[in-house]
Design a protein around this motif. Structure first.
Motif, PDB file in Angstrom:
ATOM      1  N   MET A 181      20.417 -48.951 -49.943  1.00 20.80           N
ATOM      2  CA  MET A 181      19.326 -48.002 -50.153  1.00 20.80           C
ATOM      3  C   MET A 181      17.987 -48.729 -50.149  1.00 20.80           C
ATOM      4  SD  MET A 181      21.146 -45.634 -53.104  1.00 20.80           S
ATOM      5  CE  MET A 181      19.620 -44.837 -53.628  1.00 20.80           C
ATOM      6  N   VAL A 182      17.940 -49.870 -50.815  1.00 30.03           N
ATOM      7  CA  VAL A 182      16.708 -50.664 -50.839  1.00 30.03           C
ATOM      8  C   VAL A 182      16.376 -51.167 -49.433  1.00 30.03           C
ATOM      9  CG1 VAL A 182      15.673 -52.807 -51.689  1.00 30.03           C
ATOM     10  CG2 VAL A 182      16.949 -51.332 -53.256  1.00 30.03           C
ATOM     11  N   ASP A 183      17.384 -51.645 -48.704  1.00 27.13           N
ATOM     12  CA  ASP A 183      17.146 -52.126 -47.340  1.00 27.13           C
ATOM     13  C   ASP A 183      16.553 -51.030 -46.461  1.00 27.13           C
ATOM     14  OD1 ASP A 183      18.126 -54.596 -48.018  1.00 27.13           O
ATOM     15  OD2 ASP A 183      20.069 -54.337 -47.054  1.00 27.13           O
ATOM     16  N   ALA A 184      17.107 -49.821 -46.558  1.00 23.30           N
ATOM     17  CA  ALA A 184      16.597 -48.709 -45.754  1.00 23.30           C
ATOM     18  C   ALA A 184      15.165 -48.367 -46.142  1.00 23.30           C
ATOM     19  CB  ALA A 184      17.505 -47.491 -45.916  1.00 23.30           C
ATOM     20  N   ALA A 185      14.889 -48.366 -47.455  1.00 20.97           N
ATOM     21  CA  ALA A 185      13.538 -48.062 -47.925  1.00 20.97           C
ATOM     22  C   ALA A 185      12.535 -49.095 -47.419  1.00 20.97           C
ATOM     23  CB  ALA A 185      13.513 -47.998 -49.447  1.00 20.97           C
ATOM     24  N   VAL A 186      12.906 -50.378 -47.505  1.00 21.91           N
ATOM     25  CA  VAL A 186      11.999 -51.442 -47.070  1.00 21.91           C
ATOM     26  C   VAL A 186      11.749 -51.364 -45.570  1.00 21.91           C
ATOM     27  CG1 VAL A 186      11.755 -53.942 -46.830  1.00 21.91           C
ATOM     28  CG2 VAL A 186      12.584 -52.972 -48.980  1.00 21.91           C
ATOM     29  N   GLU A 187      12.794 -51.104 -44.799  1.00 26.26           N
ATOM     30  CA  GLU A 187      12.602 -50.989 -43.350  1.00 26.26           C
ATOM     31  C   GLU A 187      11.693 -49.815 -43.006  1.00 26.26           C
ATOM     32  OE1 GLU A 187      15.069 -50.081 -39.239  1.00 26.26           O
ATOM     33  OE2 GLU A 187      16.154 -50.927 -40.940  1.00 26.26           O
ATOM     34  N   ALA A 188      11.890 -48.693 -43.699  1.00 27.83           N
ATOM     35  CA  ALA A 188      11.030 -47.538 -43.434  1.00 27.83           C
ATOM     36  C   ALA A 188       9.576 -47.833 -43.792  1.00 27.83           C
ATOM     37  CB  ALA A 188      11.535 -46.326 -44.214  1.00 27.83           C
ATOM     38  N   LEU A 189       9.363 -48.646 -44.820  1.00 26.59           N
ATOM     39  CA  LEU A 189       8.000 -49.034 -45.194  1.00 26.59           C
ATOM     40  C   LEU A 189       7.412 -50.036 -44.200  1.00 26.59           C
ATOM     41  CD1 LEU A 189       8.553 -49.432 -49.037  1.00 26.59           C
ATOM     42  CD2 LEU A 189       6.979 -47.807 -47.973  1.00 26.59           C
ATOM     43  N   ASP A 190       8.220 -50.958 -43.735  1.00 22.90           N
ATOM     44  CA  ASP A 190       7.730 -52.014 -42.850  1.00 22.90           C
ATOM     45  C   ASP A 190       7.464 -51.516 -41.434  1.00 22.90           C
ATOM     46  OD1 ASP A 190       7.767 -53.859 -44.848  1.00 22.90           O
ATOM     47  OD2 ASP A 190       9.659 -54.799 -44.262  1.00 22.90           O
ATOM     48  N   ASN A 191       8.158 -50.463 -41.016  1.00 25.43           N
ATOM     49  CA  ASN A 191       8.081 -50.020 -39.626  1.00 25.43           C
ATOM     50  C   ASN A 191       7.223 -48.773 -39.438  1.00 25.43           C
ATOM     51  OD1 ASN A 191       9.749 -52.121 -38.898  1.00 25.43           O
ATOM     52  ND2 ASN A 191      11.619 -50.893 -38.974  1.00 25.43           N
ATOM     53  N   MET A 192       6.315 -48.526 -40.352  1.00 29.92           N
ATOM     54  CA  MET A 192       5.471 -47.333 -40.229  1.00 29.92           C
ATOM     55  C   MET A 192       4.525 -47.466 -39.033  1.00 29.92           C
ATOM     56  SD  MET A 192       4.701 -46.640 -44.269  1.00 29.92           S
ATOM     57  CE  MET A 192       3.833 -45.088 -43.992  1.00 29.92           C
ATOM     58  N   GLU A 193       4.330 -46.352 -38.345  1.00 34.33           N
ATOM     59  CA  GLU A 193       3.459 -46.330 -37.181  1.00 34.33           C
ATOM     60  C   GLU A 193       2.691 -45.016 -37.142  1.00 34.33           C
ATOM     61  OE1 GLU A 193       5.691 -45.814 -33.397  1.00 34.33           O
ATOM     62  OE2 GLU A 193       7.476 -45.972 -34.670  1.00 34.33           O
ATOM     63  N   PRO A 194       1.533 -44.985 -36.470  1.00 29.23           N
ATOM     64  CA  PRO A 194       0.721 -43.768 -36.418  1.00 29.23           C
ATOM     65  C   PRO A 194       1.529 -42.583 -35.890  1.00 29.23           C
ATOM     66  CG  PRO A 194      -0.519 -45.617 -35.587  1.00 29.23           C
ATOM     67  CD  PRO A 194       0.890 -46.103 -35.772  1.00 29.23           C
ATOM     68  N   ALA A 195       1.373 -41.445 -36.550  1.00 31.06           N
ATOM     69  CA  ALA A 195       2.176 -40.276 -36.192  1.00 31.06           C
ATOM     70  C   ALA A 195       1.384 -38.995 -36.397  1.00 31.06           C
ATOM     71  CB  ALA A 195       3.445 -40.240 -37.041  1.00 31.06           C
ATOM     72  N   GLU A 196       1.820 -37.978 -35.697  1.00 31.71           N
ATOM     73  CA  GLU A 196       1.294 -36.624 -35.875  1.00 31.71           C
ATOM     74  C   GLU A 196       2.412 -35.760 -36.432  1.00 31.71           C
ATOM     75  OE1 GLU A 196      -0.075 -35.640 -31.961  1.00 31.71           O
ATOM     76  OE2 GLU A 196      -1.972 -36.707 -32.221  1.00 31.71           O
ATOM     77  N   LEU A 197       2.100 -34.982 -37.470  1.00 32.78           N
ATOM     78  CA  LEU A 197       3.105 -34.213 -38.198  1.00 32.78           C
ATOM     79  C   LEU A 197       2.985 -32.726 -37.888  1.00 32.78           C
ATOM     80  CD1 LEU A 197       2.814 -36.027 -41.645  1.00 32.78           C
ATOM     81  CD2 LEU A 197       4.644 -36.290 -39.963  1.00 32.78           C
ATOM     82  N   TYR A 198       4.137 -32.122 -37.591  1.00 30.07           N
ATOM     83  CA  TYR A 198       4.218 -30.690 -37.331  1.00 30.07           C
ATOM     84  C   TYR A 198       5.383 -30.121 -38.130  1.00 30.07           C
ATOM     85  CZ  TYR A 198       1.066 -31.392 -33.353  1.00 30.07           C
ATOM     86  OH  TYR A 198      -0.013 -31.704 -32.565  1.00 30.07           O
ATOM     87  N   TYR A 199       5.308 -28.834 -38.431  1.00 32.87           N
ATOM     88  CA  TYR A 199       6.348 -28.219 -39.243  1.00 32.87           C
ATOM     89  C   TYR A 199       6.746 -26.863 -38.683  1.00 32.87           C
ATOM     90  CZ  TYR A 199       2.390 -25.602 -41.159  1.00 32.87           C
ATOM     91  OH  TYR A 199       1.276 -24.818 -41.289  1.00 32.87           O
ATOM     92  N   GLY A 200       7.916 -26.405 -39.091  1.00 33.57           N
ATOM     93  CA  GLY A 200       8.405 -25.087 -38.689  1.00 33.57           C
ATOM     94  C   GLY A 200       9.514 -24.644 -39.609  1.00 33.57           C
ATOM     95  N   GLU A 201       9.886 -23.371 -39.511  1.00 31.79           N
ATOM     96  CA  GLU A 201      11.000 -22.864 -40.303  1.00 31.79           C
ATOM     97  C   GLU A 201      11.555 -21.602 -39.661  1.00 31.79           C
ATOM     98  OE1 GLU A 201       9.364 -20.015 -43.797  1.00 31.79           O
ATOM     99  OE2 GLU A 201       9.104 -22.156 -44.205  1.00 31.79           O
ATOM    100  N   ASN A 202      12.819 -21.323 -39.963  1.00 25.76           N
ATOM    101  CA  ASN A 202      13.499 -20.131 -39.477  1.00 25.76           C
ATOM    102  C   ASN A 202      14.766 -19.964 -40.292  1.00 25.76           C
ATOM    103  OD1 ASN A 202      14.070 -17.868 -37.902  1.00 25.76           O
ATOM    104  ND2 ASN A 202      13.631 -18.911 -35.959  1.00 25.76           N
TER     105      ASN A 202
END
Length: 669
Positions: A181-202
């Motif tokens: 769990m820690v490894d996954a969290a650290v990788e997600a923190l280390d590999n952040m990159e510019p992004a555009e966020l969109y949402y939807g629901e149904n």
């Protein structure tokens, strides 16, 4: 991103040291100088190792829908129980993972970390070790800039993380899982990159069913997608999904296996793979298949309000090869239900993936506006009313003097604090820990914790116009969405009940409030993601008005109590009456003595004290797996305090599309 290198002064000149410090500070202050969100995503397999690897993992195609999986005689860490199954797993059907997603930093340098495991439960006290390990890994500064939401999908068929199985938690495996769990969290923190966020629901109903009256579900699928900025890609590299259904599709199923497998096992009873295999259930298929449909990336899935009891047991699954699924609301005429097997699991996960990919469009035409996160959290106390919970929380050496004094008898991986509090609505800051002390019960002779309150928590996050709210357990959907507007009509009883004689009906089904009414404007333009079993798990949470606690006396005595008017039912006592008994025992005893004579109160009091542990009455299983009959009221009060709004609401007033349809006949032909 966002890390400051440690600089040893050593032989550096003072001027050079100051210049490096200035550069370092400038880097931190301008980490997100482009005013844009960055997103990271990562996952890890949390299957236990065999001979130091996962090479044993085998792909089973959907056509092979009865095989238990690849046979495992023994994992490297020893035997591991199945979450809600056998005391030892010996087959692995497919991979089980932990997934992490990060968003940020905001203008205040705060980053959100979402992390979810395809496991049964993760308790608040057990997650302390995860937080400590993560802090040690990334340092205090970066850790203190995180908002963290950790959940379990409530996968009944994964490695046991609850301690509720006959076999206690494999602590070596649990530590290994936390490291991943820690490894996954650290990788997600280390590999952040510019992004555009969109949402939807149904709304999606395929496979969705309610196993307890009233029949209320939240069928809304909520999706948050992250696209790489400036690349004009038509597929996201990270997708956050929230829906609500128990991952227990094959719970109780008896899959096939090679008869030679049993020769490797020291069994004295007939060999069976029933509940003795690991699988990620439908969420695993959802994440994997949606990733393929989108052309890559990771998919992270959180369950929502799945209490009392949103699952698949009463809802048929049909083959989409013969009849298109659509949104799954209407059961096609002429369709044949898929029998109990792994194909059902595969279909729910993959059809949900297809639905998200093809039928949930992005609502916002422009990316989410960059801005500061709003994050709040609150701790709340709940009185422990389930005697078995109090027994499960004692140290293991309470029953066996040679066992560990630092591990719980049943509930969790670590000992959980219990508290002694004054009054019925205590200021929890004034409660004191029982320091894991226990006594022995005079009736059952079992050890039980002295403290009779537990602490849990709720977290709230606002990301632009999207809100996230965590729930520390399995909350019934109506406490979140509210009831359908026609619920109280006499003509609606058959619509929402299969056994109305066993439950509170219509206006008698009272609730403390409805969360989405309190949050306000939870709709397609302002979505509210509800994250169940996140930050903690204290069991089922549902309105006190529908509680029945099994009478612990013999049947004749229970009937006598009913006939004299001391109890409302011949087999049980209502939650409201037990609330009165537990909160005002002295006054309630006087009342019973005056009305019914001496001795009667002791019978009712015994039911309120032991009844949840004693068993269940028809249609009321969930009482036995709830930590507190006060939980719904305590939760809504805490959310009201957290959001600074009054506790209110009864009917669905916003985003009701997934609540209002008459799915009672559609799902139960």
């Amino acid at each position: 991103k966002g890390k400051t290198s440690t600089i040893m002064m050593g032989h550096l000149s003072f001027i050079l040291f100051l210049s490096l410090i200035t550069i370092s500070l400038t880097f931190n202050l301008n980490i997100n100088e482009n005013d844009e969100y960055n997103v990271g995503i990562a996952s890890r397999s949390i299957l236990p190792l065999v001979n130091g690897s996962l090479d044993y993992l085998t792909y089973f195609p959907p056509e092979d829908h009865t095989t238990a999986g690849v046979f495992i005689e023994k994992f490297d860490v020893g035997e591991i129980a199945v979450g809600n199954g056998a005391e030892s797993c010996h087959w692995v059907r497919n991979d089980i993972r932990v997934r992490a997603m990060t968003i940020g930093p905001d203008p205040q340098n705060k980053t959100v970390l979402f992390l979810v495991g395809e496991v049964y439960m993760l308790f608040k006290n057990d997650l302390k070790e995860f937080h400590e390990m993560l802090k040690e890994k990334i340092g205090d500064d970066e850790y203190n800039n995180l908002y963290i939401m950790v959940g379990a999908q409530h996968n009944h068929e994964g490695p046991d993380t609850s301690g509720l199985n006959i076999r206690t938690i494999n602590h070596e495996y649990y530590k290994y899982m936390l490291e991943l769990m820690v490894d996954a969290a650290v990788e997600a923190l280390d590999n952040m990159e510019p992004a555009e966020l969109y949402y939807g629901e149904n709304q999606f109903y395929y496979g969705l069913g309610d196993n307890r009256d009233p029949l209320i579900m939240d069928a809304t699928v909520r999706v948050l997608r992250a696209y790489r900025k400036g690349l004009n890609e038509d597929h996201p590299f990270a997708t956050f999904v929230q829906w609500g259904m128990h991952p227990e599709i094959t719970l109780g199923y008896r899959p096939t296996f090679d008869e030679n497998d049993c020769a490797e096992l020291p069994v004295t009873s007939p060999c069976s793979a029933r509940n003795a295999y690991f699988t990620a259930d439908y969420p695993g298929y959802l994440s994997d298949h949606l990733s393929l449909l989108q052309g890559g990336g990771e998919v992270i899935y959180f369950n929502g309000a799945i209490g009392v009891q949103i699952g698949n047991n009463k809802s048929p699954i049909w083959d989409p090869k013969d009849f298109p699924v659509g949104n799954g609301l209407t059961y096609p005429e002429g369709a044949e239900p898929i029998p109990e097997n792994f194909y059902r699991t595969y279909l729910i996960g993959t059809q949900l993936a297809y639905f998200i990919h093809n039928s949930i469009e992005n609502i916002n035409s422009e990316p989410l506006a960059y801005g500061e996160f709003e994050y709040r959290e609150i701790n709340l106390g709940a009185r422990i009313t389930n005697f078995l919970f109090k027994v499960g929380l004692v140290p293991r050496n309470a029953l066996n003097p040679f066992a560990s004094k630092d591990r719980p008898l049943r509930i969790g991986n670590t000992l959980r604090e219990a508290y002694l509090c004054n009054g019925n609505n205590p200021d929890f800051s004034e409660c004191i820990s029982d320091n894991f002390a226990y006594n022995y019960d005079n009736i059952t002779k079992l050890p039980y914790r002295v403290g009779n309150w537990m602490e849990t928590s709720v977290s709230f996050l606002r990301l632009a116009n999207i809100r996230f709210l965590t729930l520390p357990g399995e909350v019934c959907p109506e406490l979140i969405t509210g009831l359908p507007t026609d619920f109280d009509d006499d003509s609606s009883v058959d619509k929402y009940y299969r056994q109305p004689e066993e439950h509170a009906v219509g206006k008698d089904y009272t609730m403390p409030g409805a969360v989405m009414s309190m949050m306000g404007n939870c709709n397609k333009d302002n979505p509210c993601f509800i994250l169940g079993l996140t930050q903690d798990e204290i069991g089922y949470i549902f309105p006190l008005s529908d509680w029945k606690i099994k009478c612990v006396q013999d049947a004749e005595t229970c009937l006598d109590l009913y006939l004299m008017g001391a109890s409302e039912y011949s087999d049980s006592v209502t939650g409201d009456e037990c609330k009165r008994v537990l909160e005002f025992p002295t006054l309630t005893k006087l009342d019973y003595d005056n009305k019914f004579g001496p001795g009667i109160f002791s019978n009712i009091n015994a039911t309120c004290y032991y009844g949840q542990a004693y068993g269940q009455v028809n249609g009321h299983y969930e009482e036995t797996n709830s930590g507190s009959l006060f939980a719904a009221e305590a939760l809504l009060n805490a959310i009201g305090e957290l959001l600074a709004v009054p506790v209110a609401g009864r009917y669905c007033t916003t985003n009701c599309a997934g609540v209002e349809p008459d799915y009672s006949t559609a799902l139960y032909p």
